[in-house]
Structure formats: C-alpha cells, structure tokens
Design an enzyme around this catalytic site. Sequence first.
Site, PDB file in Angstrom:
ATOM      1  N   ILE A 190       0.857  -1.171   0.000  1.00 63.31           N
ATOM      2  CA  ILE A 190       0.000   0.000   0.000  1.00 63.31           C
ATOM      3  C   ILE A 190       0.898   1.228   0.000  1.00 63.31           C
ATOM      4  CG2 ILE A 190      -2.001  -1.095   1.073  1.00 63.31           C
ATOM      5  CD1 ILE A 190      -1.173  -0.051   3.734  1.00 63.31           C
ATOM      6  N   ASP A 191       0.374   2.323  -0.512  1.00 61.14           N
ATOM      7  CA  ASP A 191       1.188   3.526  -0.685  1.00 61.14           C
ATOM      8  C   ASP A 191       1.724   4.048   0.641  1.00 61.14           C
ATOM      9  OD1 ASP A 191       0.593   3.437  -3.389  1.00 61.14           O
ATOM     10  OD2 ASP A 191      -1.140   4.774  -3.182  1.00 61.14           O
ATOM     11  N   LYS A 192       2.812   4.769   0.566  1.00 57.96           N
ATOM     12  CA  LYS A 192       3.465   5.333   1.750  1.00 57.96           C
ATOM     13  C   LYS A 192       2.474   6.095   2.629  1.00 57.96           C
ATOM     14  CE  LYS A 192       6.919   8.769   3.141  1.00 57.96           C
ATOM     15  NZ  LYS A 192       7.940   9.747   2.676  1.00 57.96           N
ATOM     16  N   THR A 246      -0.789   5.958   2.633  1.00 56.81           N
ATOM     17  CA  THR A 246      -2.026   5.231   2.902  1.00 56.81           C
ATOM     18  C   THR A 246      -1.785   4.359   4.124  1.00 56.81           C
ATOM     19  OG1 THR A 246      -2.683   5.198   0.568  1.00 56.81           O
ATOM     20  CG2 THR A 246      -3.682   3.544   2.007  1.00 56.81           C
ATOM     21  N   ARG A 259      -6.910   5.944  -5.784  1.00 56.86           N
ATOM     22  CA  ARG A 259      -6.658   7.374  -5.909  1.00 56.86           C
ATOM     23  C   ARG A 259      -6.929   7.863  -7.330  1.00 56.86           C
ATOM     24  NH1 ARG A 259      -0.685   7.643  -3.698  1.00 56.86           N
ATOM     25  NH2 ARG A 259      -0.969   9.897  -3.956  1.00 56.86           N
TER      26      ARG A 259
END
Length: 307
Positions: free
Chosen positions: A137-139, A141, A239
């Site tokens: 998962i994104d930094k 998030t 996103r």
Amino acid sequence: MGSGEYTFAAEEDCGRADVYLCGKMTEMTRSALKKIFESGGVTVNGRPARASQQIRRGDEVKITVPHAEEYGVKAEDIPLDIVYQDADLAVINKPQGMTVHMGNGNTEGTLVNALLYNLDSLSGINGIIRPGIVHRIDKDTSGLLVVAKNDAAHLSLSKQIAEKSCRRTYIALLEGNLKQDCGTVATYIGRDPKDRLKMAVVPADKGRLAITDFTVMQRYIGYTLCRFDLKTGRTHQIRVHAKYLGHPVVGDPVYGIKRQKFALGGQLLHAARLEFTHPSTGERMSFEAPLPDYFSDVLKKLKKVQP
C-alpha cells in the site's frame, strides 16, 4: 526447488517456454522466472531461450536457478502494529508515512526494515529488498497488509491476490458530493503520458484493466465518506479512480486538489479490511483496522448531510 540446474525433456508440444516451466517449477513465482529468462538462465537445446519460445516434443529445456541472496536491508527497531501472526504469515496495520520497501532513495525506516527486526522469518521470493512483501500500500495510505514468513505462504497468498479471492476493502474521504450511492469503476490504468511519475486512466492498449467497486458510507457537507473494494490491484488504483469520478481523495498530494482545508500528512485513505484463506489451514480469515485518529478527527469536524 532450491538453487541449481534443472533439465526437462518435453514429451509433447507444450507451448510457451515460460508457461511450460511454470508447470515444472511450481515453487517459483512468475516474476522470479521472468528474471531468470531475462538473465539468460534458460536454454532450449543448448541455446538461450525467450519466454515466448515454443517448446516442441523432444526439446531439452534447462533452467539455472541462482543462489538466494542474503537480505541487503538492515533490521531496525521500529515498533509495528502486528494485528496477527503465526508461523506462515503476519498481518500488519501500517501507519501513514511509512514506505513498504526500499526504492527511490528509501533505504531506512521502511516496513521491511521493521519486519526484519520484529519477525523471526520472511519469505525470500520477492528478493533482497522486498522480503515477505506479497502486496503493498502507498506510503501515505494507512492500514492492513499481509506479509509472508515463508515461500509456500507467499505463493499461496500471491495466487489468491491474482485470482481475486483475497478481498481488500478501503475507506476514503472524497472531495465533494459523489452523486451515486454505489457503483463500479472499470478503466485501464497506466503511466500518465504527461507525467511519468503519476498514473492515469489511459486507453486499453496503454494500460492494465482496473476495477473498483464503491459504496457511499456517509455524506457530509462538501465531502463523501466512501468504501472501496478492489477487484484488481493496480498502482494508485483507488486514488486514480477517485479522481476519475471527479472526487479525489482528501489530502492526496498527487491526485487531489491543490488547496487542502486540513493539515494532513497524506491522503485520507485507509486499508480497513483484509480477507484471505490461510495458506496452511485453509481457514478463511478476516481482519479489520479502525480509522487512525487523524482520519477520525477530520470526520468529527464535518457536518453530516441528513437523509
């Protein structure tokens, strides 16, 4: 199958070399096999083979599996919210601001650094900079992700993600009032032709299919709290799809609006629920993580739209 040289004799016409070897090297992921092809580690009848090369009856197929490299990442004493763990896997509630693995100049403070310190073992399939990482998962998030502690668990979990039997649910606060109560976004996502550091909705021949289900959870004046269920797992998928709907995620520094009302460290996007089948026991498991305080604090400041 460990490192070493393996030779197979095709007993019939078998199609593509990579597909043929996937059936033989059952403990190896497709990405690992791809790297071996690219490095010249596969030969057919003594000659370097391409992944797309056709295997005919009587062909001798040889693959050289390199020795596993030692982890090139140092363990760091970083506290982790370990929701669950056993001998095969661990479920982590990742905080906002933590990068999952090394890359783009990140060599310290990543989830991998913390995992190496906090867990007794990690799978090695994804290489020396991403041990144990099945998905990411994104930094900026927050929320749940599952980590594999051995290669067998890694293969099982990766297969579940590929076959869409691993369910991942996110909660996001969106800018504006989303008109639909629920729906599905199905587009193709690829690199933004105007900015290669971003992803975007692109034509079918320029990207990969991305499918996201969404359901409105609560409407606020000027904002919409929404649940997203991933059917595919493309980079920045939620996103990008939120922006595509015309309602980007609040606090998103890349795809959101420029002027943010709240002082945030990143997007209000949280991986709230994770469901999968345990690799060893076959038990269906589900985990939930509450919204982080900074997310809940924003919601408390908003005025609900009465039905």
